[in-house]
Design an enzyme around this catalytic site. Structure first.
Site, PDB file in Angstrom:
ATOM      1  CG  HIS A 223      -2.175   0.960   0.662  1.00 15.10           C
ATOM      2  ND1 HIS A 223      -3.073   0.637  -0.327  1.00 15.10           N
ATOM      3  CD2 HIS A 223      -2.453   2.226   1.004  1.00 15.10           C
ATOM      4  CE1 HIS A 223      -3.884   1.652  -0.548  1.00 15.10           C
ATOM      5  NE2 HIS A 223      -3.523   2.625   0.230  1.00 15.10           N
ATOM      6  CE1 TYR A 227      -1.395   5.245   0.699  1.00 20.39           C
ATOM      7  CE2 TYR A 227      -2.184   6.956  -0.766  1.00 20.39           C
ATOM      8  CZ  TYR A 227      -2.436   5.942   0.121  1.00 20.39           C
ATOM      9  OH  TYR A 227      -3.721   5.623   0.453  1.00 20.39           O
ATOM     10  CG  HIS A 377      -9.535   1.420  -6.105  1.00 16.16           C
ATOM     11  ND1 HIS A 377      -9.743   2.685  -5.592  1.00 16.16           N
ATOM     12  CD2 HIS A 377      -8.337   1.008  -5.613  1.00 16.16           C
ATOM     13  CE1 HIS A 377      -8.723   3.022  -4.819  1.00 16.16           C
ATOM     14  NE2 HIS A 377      -7.862   2.033  -4.810  1.00 16.16           N
ATOM     15  CG  PHE A 378      -5.854  -1.000  -9.623  1.00 15.73           C
ATOM     16  CD1 PHE A 378      -6.198  -2.135  -8.915  1.00 15.73           C
ATOM     17  CD2 PHE A 378      -5.374  -1.146 -10.913  1.00 15.73           C
ATOM     18  CE1 PHE A 378      -6.071  -3.399  -9.485  1.00 15.73           C
ATOM     19  CE2 PHE A 378      -5.233  -2.393 -11.487  1.00 15.73           C
ATOM     20  CZ  PHE A 378      -5.586  -3.521 -10.782  1.00 15.73           C
ATOM     21  CG  HIS A 379      -7.398   0.420 -14.601  1.00 12.16           C
ATOM     22  ND1 HIS A 379      -7.424  -0.766 -13.900  1.00 12.16           N
ATOM     23  CD2 HIS A 379      -6.527   0.223 -15.617  1.00 12.16           C
ATOM     24  CE1 HIS A 379      -6.640  -1.649 -14.488  1.00 12.16           C
ATOM     25  NE2 HIS A 379      -6.076  -1.073 -15.529  1.00 12.16           N
ATOM     26  NE  ARG A 440      -7.544  -8.020  -8.773  1.00 11.37           N
ATOM     27  CZ  ARG A 440      -6.595  -7.423  -8.040  1.00 11.37           C
ATOM     28  NH1 ARG A 440      -6.725  -7.338  -6.733  1.00 11.37           N
ATOM     29  NH2 ARG A 440      -5.546  -6.921  -8.612  1.00 11.37           N
ATOM     30  NE  ARG A 441      -4.203  -9.962  -9.487  1.00  8.91           N
ATOM     31  CZ  ARG A 441      -3.465  -9.805  -8.401  1.00  8.91           C
ATOM     32  NH1 ARG A 441      -3.809 -10.388  -7.292  1.00  8.91           N
ATOM     33  NH2 ARG A 441      -2.375  -9.055  -8.444  1.00  8.91           N
TER      34      ARG A 441
HETATM   35 FE1  HAS Z   1      -6.133   1.841  -3.462  1.00 10.96          FE
HETATM   36  C1  HAS Z   1      -6.410  -1.626  -3.620  1.00 10.96           C
HETATM   37  C2  HAS Z   1      -7.807   1.828  -0.454  1.00 10.96           C
HETATM   38  C3  HAS Z   1      -5.556   5.232  -3.074  1.00 10.96           C
HETATM   39  C4  HAS Z   1      -3.945   1.760  -6.132  1.00 10.96           C
HETATM   40  N1  HAS Z   1      -5.367   0.390  -4.626  1.00 10.96           N
HETATM   41  C5  HAS Z   1      -5.616  -0.970  -4.551  1.00 10.96           C
HETATM   42  C6  HAS Z   1      -4.919  -1.685  -5.606  1.00 10.96           C
HETATM   43  C7  HAS Z   1      -4.177  -0.741  -6.287  1.00 10.96           C
HETATM   44  C8  HAS Z   1      -4.479   0.549  -5.671  1.00 10.96           C
HETATM   45  C9  HAS Z   1      -3.220  -0.988  -7.450  1.00 10.96           C
HETATM   46  O1  HAS Z   1      -8.551  -0.160   1.716  1.00 10.96           O
HETATM   47  C10 HAS Z   1      -5.013  -3.191  -5.916  1.00 10.96           C
HETATM   48  C11 HAS Z   1      -3.910  -3.966  -5.262  1.00 10.96           C
HETATM   49  C12 HAS Z   1      -4.095  -5.419  -5.725  1.00 10.96           C
HETATM   50  O2  HAS Z   1      -3.656  -5.703  -6.849  1.00 10.96           O
HETATM   51  O3  HAS Z   1      -4.733  -6.195  -5.023  1.00 10.96           O
HETATM   52  N2  HAS Z   1      -6.645   3.258  -2.084  1.00 10.96           N
HETATM   53  C13 HAS Z   1      -7.366   3.062  -0.937  1.00 10.96           C
HETATM   54  C14 HAS Z   1      -7.575   4.321  -0.247  1.00 10.96           C
HETATM   55  C15 HAS Z   1      -6.929   5.282  -0.975  1.00 10.96           C
HETATM   56  C16 HAS Z   1      -6.328   4.617  -2.118  1.00 10.96           C
HETATM   57  C17 HAS Z   1      -8.364   4.543   1.015  1.00 10.96           C
HETATM   58  N3  HAS Z   1      -5.029   3.208  -4.429  1.00 10.96           N
HETATM   59  C18 HAS Z   1      -4.879   4.549  -4.089  1.00 10.96           C
HETATM   60  C19 HAS Z   1      -3.922   5.189  -4.958  1.00 10.96           C
HETATM   61  C20 HAS Z   1      -3.478   4.204  -5.826  1.00 10.96           C
HETATM   62  C21 HAS Z   1      -4.162   2.978  -5.468  1.00 10.96           C
HETATM   63  C22 HAS Z   1      -3.520   6.655  -4.865  1.00 10.96           C
HETATM   64  C23 HAS Z   1      -2.496   4.273  -6.917  1.00 10.96           C
HETATM   65  C24 HAS Z   1      -1.871   5.380  -7.329  1.00 10.96           C
HETATM   66  N4  HAS Z   1      -6.955   0.411  -2.295  1.00 10.96           N
HETATM   67  C25 HAS Z   1      -7.544   0.596  -1.054  1.00 10.96           C
HETATM   68  C26 HAS Z   1      -7.874  -0.704  -0.451  1.00 10.96           C
HETATM   69  C27 HAS Z   1      -7.481  -1.675  -1.345  1.00 10.96           C
HETATM   70  C28 HAS Z   1      -6.918  -0.968  -2.486  1.00 10.96           C
HETATM   71  C29 HAS Z   1      -8.500  -0.986   0.869  1.00 10.96           C
HETATM   72  C30 HAS Z   1      -7.591  -3.203  -1.196  1.00 10.96           C
HETATM   73  C31 HAS Z   1      -8.866  -3.682  -1.832  1.00 10.96           C
HETATM   74  C32 HAS Z   1      -8.897  -5.206  -1.792  1.00 10.96           C
HETATM   75  O4  HAS Z   1      -9.770  -5.737  -1.082  1.00 10.96           O
HETATM   76  O5  HAS Z   1      -8.058  -5.853  -2.447  1.00 10.96           O
HETATM   77  C33 HAS Z   1      -6.857   6.755  -0.599  1.00 10.96           C
HETATM   78  O6  HAS Z   1      -5.538   7.230  -0.638  1.00 10.96           O
HETATM   79  C34 HAS Z   1      -7.762   7.590  -1.486  1.00 10.96           C
HETATM   80  C35 HAS Z   1      -7.832   9.026  -1.037  1.00 10.96           C
HETATM   81  C36 HAS Z   1      -8.292   9.921  -2.144  1.00 10.96           C
HETATM   82  C37 HAS Z   1      -9.344  10.773  -2.062  1.00 10.96           C
HETATM   83  C38 HAS Z   1      -9.722  11.560  -3.282  1.00 10.96           C
HETATM   84  C39 HAS Z   1      -9.243  13.000  -3.241  1.00 10.96           C
HETATM   85  C40 HAS Z   1      -9.536  13.658  -4.550  1.00 10.96           C
HETATM   86  C41 HAS Z   1      -8.616  14.431  -5.237  1.00 10.96           C
HETATM   87  C42 HAS Z   1      -9.001  14.966  -6.583  1.00 10.96           C
HETATM   88  C43 HAS Z   1      -9.737  16.317  -6.476  1.00 10.96           C
HETATM   89  C44 HAS Z   1     -10.048  16.844  -7.863  1.00 10.96           C
HETATM   90  C45 HAS Z   1      -9.802  18.161  -8.245  1.00 10.96           C
HETATM   91  C46 HAS Z   1      -9.961  18.574  -9.673  1.00 10.96           C
HETATM   92  C47 HAS Z   1      -9.365  19.180  -7.299  1.00 10.96           C
HETATM   93  C48 HAS Z   1     -10.089  11.004  -0.819  1.00 10.96           C
HETATM   94  C49 HAS Z   1      -7.284  14.771  -4.690  1.00 10.96           C
HETATM   95  C50 HAS Z   1     -11.243  18.296 -10.258  1.00 10.96           C
HETATM   96  C51 HAS Z   1     -12.347  18.868  -9.453  1.00 10.96           C
HETATM   97  C52 HAS Z   1     -13.641  18.834  -9.869  1.00 10.96           C
HETATM   98  C53 HAS Z   1     -14.717  19.327  -8.943  1.00 10.96           C
HETATM   99  C54 HAS Z   1     -14.047  18.346 -11.202  1.00 10.96           C
END
Ligand code: HAS
Length: 560
Positions: A223, A227, A377-379, A440-441
């Protein structure tokens, strides 16, 4: 005002272009196999690769190249650029070359294992799937090579601090050092798993492996790895996006706080990938779930700060009203084309973040774990802000180093929007399929979506077709991107070669104080890691003793 430009020595020009273009070239293979996965899963094609790779080989190649090789090489290159540009000091070039050579050899070793069918272990490569030793040794070399570059920057950073007492560390340096501190936290447990478990096991020196311990070490890495992928993109967003928007970074301190929160919260969360694993108490899983909500805080902070910065820029450009100011942002400007890539990445991350929060909720995770929801999610996370920022910066830096303007500028500005549309369609399809139990997979092929198959699942037909449609649009977007990249490389130089990074000033330029020193945050991180990982590891050692031999998902099986 045009940003300051630095010129590079021939050696740095060569090194940076290799660090940027070698993985970009490999990416074409990784992207091609991504397209084939979606077409194959929708039952639209029968083979999964012009290379004759079978499903799991193609999936391993797709994940390893896109998620590990491309991102690690790019982040090392980007770190070298930021140190050269903002610290105005040159890392030791011999160490930099040693780092690159080690990562290149590691990549070739792992690639041989995958292409020869001896490492169809997917990019997460945890047991009981077993690969040829060359795959693990290759992975170890990529990691050690990246450490060399990270350690190479530290003397430049310390020297700069000494020469600039009381001055704030440039935001770009805070960002990239944060990324590599998180990477170091992540790769130490990975090194333990690879060196002391996987390599002896794959060499046949030990007959079996404790899968739970190996998986826990992997997710201890897995995880914070995300980041390590996200933070270089955030570094670009904090440093460059406000200036590209025509304004200033809303709050300097918000940016530094974001990076420091990643230092403490990125790693003590890995059990959220193992909510359904045996041998680990539910209390520790719940604690990791709680800390995972903590690691979302810096991203919520980022969403607010960047939206405020974009609004400031738009209003500086004459934007008015509650919402009309959006129209003043440079969405399709061919001069400030980085903006479109960054903005589309952020829009995708809105969805990636929401689905991440759902993943982190223990009860909701039971519904989505190991289903097509997860690639959905991760795409929108890895395939969102990270991927778009990394390919854009690759093009930007290579064009600058070679002194060339971007070819097909009108086509280039559309690349991120085409990608955005493709990923949204792909991600919605897979997420809906995942909620309907689509795995998946799995080597789905024709089985689940073919009415004549006993495994036919009618409700997955249209979700996999959406995935295939989105995957095809994503592929076309990358055809456009690589057309621009190759055409740019083939152009004649027309500008002074060098690097000029768009750099934002801060609207609220608060004193940095505690937010400009890594040490206290590293100590807090180590304490948090001890609390969240020592007890579960003791529990796992006490409750799991069985070991597993190796399994090979490929067919035909090639025994490593
Ligand atoms: Fe994730 C599984 C939880 C972030 C990538 N994640 C994965 C896997 C990958 C991955 C590759 O809790 C699969 C691993 C595998 O192969 O099994 N992930 C999270 C959480 C966050 C998170 C809580 N993930 C990422 C990021 C990744 C990534 C970053 C890659 C770069 N993820 C999980 C969990 C799993 C998981 C479990 C396991 C699931 C399972 O059961 O296998 C947090 O960091 C997310 C926080 C982000 C936000 C969004 C903030 C929004 C922003 C954009 C604002 C937009 C603006 C512009 C300002 C709260 C910053 C436009 C604005 C408009 C109004 C249009």
């Amino acid at each position: 005002m045009a940003p300051r430009q630095i010129t590079l020595s021939t050696s740095w020009k060569r090194l940076l272009q290799l660090e940027l273009l070698f993985p970009a070239a490999l990416l074409t293979l990784g992207i091609y196999h991504g397209l084939l996965q979606t077409l194959y899963r929708a039952g639209l094609i029968r083979s999964t690769s012009f290379l004759g790779l079978e499903y799991y080989q193609g999936l391993t190649l797709h994940g390893v190249v896109n998620a590990i090789v491309f991102t690690t090489f790019f982040s090392v290159a980007f770190g070298n650029v930021l140190v050269l540009y903002y610290l105005e000091r040159s890392p030791n070039s011999r160490v930099a070359w040693a780092s690159l050579v080690m990562m290149l050899i590691g990549t070739l070793a792992a690639s041989w294992a995958i292409l020869s069918g001896r490492a169809s272990v997917l990019y997460t490569f945890y047991p009981p799937l077993r690969a040829h030793p060359s795959f693990y040794i290759g992975a170890a070399m990529i990691v050690v090579g990246s450490w060399l570059s990270f350690f190479n920057w530290i003397p430049c950073y310390l020297n700069w601090r000494k020469a600039n007492p009381g001055k704030k560390t440039p935001m770009g340096i805070v960002g990239i050092l944060t990324a590599f501190i998180v990477w170091f936290f992540a790769t130490v447990p990975l090194a333990v798993e690879v060196l002391f478990m996987l390599i002896p096991w794959s060499m046949g020196w030990v007959s079996g492996i404790n899968v739970t311990i190996a998986r826990t070490l992997f997710w201890f890495f897995g995880h914070p790895l995300v980041y390590f992928w996200l933070i270089p993109a955030y570094t670009m967003f904090y440093v460059m996006l406000p200036q590209l928007s025509g304004g200033k970074l809303y709050s300097d301190r918000a940016g530094r706080l974001t990076f420091m929160l990643f230092v403490i919260f990125s790693a003590p969360v890995g059990l959220h990938h193992q909510f359904s694993d045996p041998g680990i108490g539910v209390g520790w899983k719940w604690l990791h779930s709680l800390v995972t909500f903590g690691v979302a805080i810096p991203s919520f902070l980022t969403a607010f700060t960047l939206a405020a910065s974009m609004e400031h820029g738009a209003r500086e450009s004459g934007g008015r009203g509650y919402f009309q100011w959006w129209g003043k942002l440079p969405f399709f400007s061919s001069d400030r084309w980085l903006f479109g890539y960054f903005f589309c990445g952020l829009v995708l991350f809105l969805f990636g973040g929401i689905t991440g929060i759902i993943n982190a909720s223990v009860n909701m995770n039971t519904l989505v774990h190991n289903t097509a929801w997860i690639p959905g999610h991760f795409h929108t996370t890895l395939g969102g802000p990270t991927y778009l920022a990394f390919i854009a910066m690759t093009l930007f830096l290579v064009a600058g180093i070679q002194g060339k303007t971007i070819a097909f500028p009108r086509l280039n500005v559309w690349v991120p929007y085409l990608w955005l549309g493709g990923v949204m369609l792909f991600s919605i399809g897979l997420s809906m399929g995942g909620l309907r139990g689509e795995p998946r997979r799995t080597n789905m092929g024709l089985s689940y979506v073919d009415p004549s198959s006993p495994l036919f699942q009618p409700s997955w037909k249209w979700t996999t077709l959406m995935g295939a449609g989105g995957g095809t649009i994503m592929f076309l977007s990358m055809v456009a991107f690589f057309t621009v990249l190759v055409a740019t490389l083939l152009k004649k130089s027309s500008t002074a070669p060098g690097i000029a990074l768009p750099t934002s000033e801060s609207y609220h330029d608060e004193p940095a104080g505690l937010f400009d020193r890594f040490r206290p945050w590293i100590l807090i991180a180590l304490l948090l890691l001890a609390i969240t990982y020592i007890p579960p590891f003791i529990q796992i050692f006490q409750s799991t003793s069985s070991v597993s031999g190796g399994f090979y998902p490929s067919s035909p099986v090639v025994i490593p």
